[in-house]
Write a protein that holds these residues in place. Structure first.
Motif, mmCIF file in Angstrom:
data_model
loop_
_atom_site.group_PDB
_atom_site.id
_atom_site.type_symbol
_atom_site.label_atom_id
_atom_site.label_comp_id
_atom_site.label_asym_id
_atom_site.label_seq_id
_atom_site.Cartn_x
_atom_site.Cartn_y
_atom_site.Cartn_z
ATOM 1 N N LYS A 88 0.829 -1.204 0.000
ATOM 2 C CA LYS A 88 0.000 0.000 0.000
ATOM 3 C C LYS A 88 0.868 1.261 0.000
ATOM 4 C CE LYS A 88 -3.765 -2.240 2.558
ATOM 5 N NZ LYS A 88 -4.555 -2.228 3.809
ATOM 6 N N THR A 89 0.281 2.355 -0.457
ATOM 7 C CA THR A 89 1.007 3.627 -0.533
ATOM 8 C C THR A 89 1.513 4.057 0.835
ATOM 9 O OG1 THR A 89 -0.365 4.311 -2.404
ATOM 10 C CG2 THR A 89 0.850 6.046 -1.263
ATOM 11 N N TRP A 90 0.682 3.886 1.881
ATOM 12 C CA TRP A 90 1.096 4.259 3.235
ATOM 13 C C TRP A 90 2.344 3.489 3.644
ATOM 14 C CZ3 TRP A 90 1.359 7.268 7.299
ATOM 15 C CH2 TRP A 90 1.777 6.718 8.508
ATOM 16 N N ASN A 91 2.359 2.179 3.395
ATOM 17 C CA ASN A 91 3.511 1.365 3.775
ATOM 18 C C ASN A 91 4.764 1.753 2.990
ATOM 19 O OD1 ASN A 91 1.126 -1.179 4.036
ATOM 20 N ND2 ASN A 91 2.299 -0.467 5.792
ATOM 21 N N ASP A 262 5.867 0.752 9.735
ATOM 22 C CA ASP A 262 4.519 1.219 10.045
ATOM 23 C C ASP A 262 4.445 1.726 11.485
ATOM 24 O OD1 ASP A 262 1.546 1.320 9.435
ATOM 25 O OD2 ASP A 262 1.536 -0.063 11.128
ATOM 26 N N THR A 265 6.680 4.969 11.970
ATOM 27 C CA THR A 265 6.106 6.190 11.399
ATOM 28 C C THR A 265 4.941 6.697 12.231
ATOM 29 O OG1 THR A 265 6.756 5.429 9.187
ATOM 30 C CG2 THR A 265 5.146 7.215 9.296
ATOM 31 N N LYS A 266 4.135 5.796 12.753
ATOM 32 C CA LYS A 266 3.022 6.217 13.612
ATOM 33 C C LYS A 266 3.542 6.871 14.896
ATOM 34 C CE LYS A 266 -0.313 2.935 11.736
ATOM 35 N NZ LYS A 266 -0.996 1.635 11.890
#
Length: 283
Positions: A88-91, A262, A265-266
């Motif tokens: 996914k783009t977020w990852n 993930d 970044t959070k």
């Protein structure tokens, strides 16, 4: 590349950098002070004599990538016309963020603007600690930590990605030479030389990055929990970081690296929100 190929070590790529890195480590252990002085002298020599070259190269790469982005070349799909993203783009964003700046920005994100704020070049004619000094320091940091570093990553990343996914080249740094020189050179002695130099450079840069992270974590534990900073503490922290890195690399991009990036970044965003709420952001 077959499974057997993946398990083989290329002697001319692995051993020269490994031996050279071992010698450097040995020298640093025998005489730490002399080694630190030598490396500092070499660093300032390179920065003084070739700083202009780094600035021009990075600026040129940034402009070139902007041209690629807005030209027909920007529509070339890695892997061919029918290729689709595996993550996914977020990852992808999270992995790019953590692989690109990670420990560096945690350390220098604070140290660099403060250094620029209080130690300005005299040629600027700006008083250290003034409002203009603050603006200049933040502008410099934004330049250093945004487009500039990622221009360096993307130049090599695009070349290697295109060679690997569109030209079926081996997954090596030297594969990026294939579009320019052809497979004969990229997989021959030229490619091996490039891979050996890059392997040595990557090992040195990762060691420096881990070193900064270990020192920062050690100082944090000392401040928060009163744990004395020592070589033993640094060794334990280094082993934990190396173990996490090795485990995430072994499990691959879709598992370990994706999950760690993930979470990382959070945490970054939580810290960012915390800073905006708690600190005097108007100032």
């Amino acid at each position: 590349m077959s499974n057997n190929d993946k398990k083989n070590i290329r002697p001319w790529v692995f051993w020269p950098p490994a031996i050279l890195m071992g010698i450097i480590m040995l020298v640093s252990l025998v005489n730490e002070e002399a080694f630190a002085t030598m490396m500092t002298t070499l660093y300032y020599l390179v920065a003084d004599k070739f700083g202009w070259l780094f600035m021009i190269a990075v600026f040129s790469m940034t402009i070139f990538l902007a041209i690629v982005l807005f030209s027909p070349m920007g529509r070339i799909r890695m892997g061919g016309k029918n290729a689709r993203p595996q993550i996914k783009t977020w990852n992808y964003f999270a992995m790019s963020l953590c692989a690109g700046i990670a420990i560096g920005i945690l350390f220098w994100g604070v140290a660099q603007p403060l250094d620029h704020f209080f130690n300005l070049p005299e040629s600027l004619g700006i008083e250290s600690g003034s409002r203009m000094a603050g603006l200049w320091s933040m502008a410099s940091c934004i330049m250093f930590w945004t487009f500039s570093p990622y221009a360096l990553y993307l130049i090599s990343g695009i070349a290697i990605g295109y060679a690997v996914y569109n030209m079926n080249q081996p997954f090596t740094v030297s594969a990026g030479l294939a579009p320019l020189l052809g497979s004969k050179y990229s997989q021959g002695w030229v490619g091996q030389l490039v891979d050996a130099i890059c392997l040595f450079s990557i090992a040195g840069c990762v060691a420096a990055s881990i070193g900064m992270g270990v020192m920062q974590l050690g100082a944090g534990l000392n401040t928060l929990m009163g744990i004395p900073v020592s070589n033993i503490l640094w060794a334990i922290l280094a082993l934990v970081i190396i173990f996490a890195y090795t485990l995430s690399s072994y499990t691959g991009i879709k598992r370990g690296i994706r999950v760690l990036s993930d979470v990382n970044t959070k945490i970054f965003f939580v810290l960012l929100i915390y800073v905006f709420i708690v600190v005097p952001t108007v100032y």
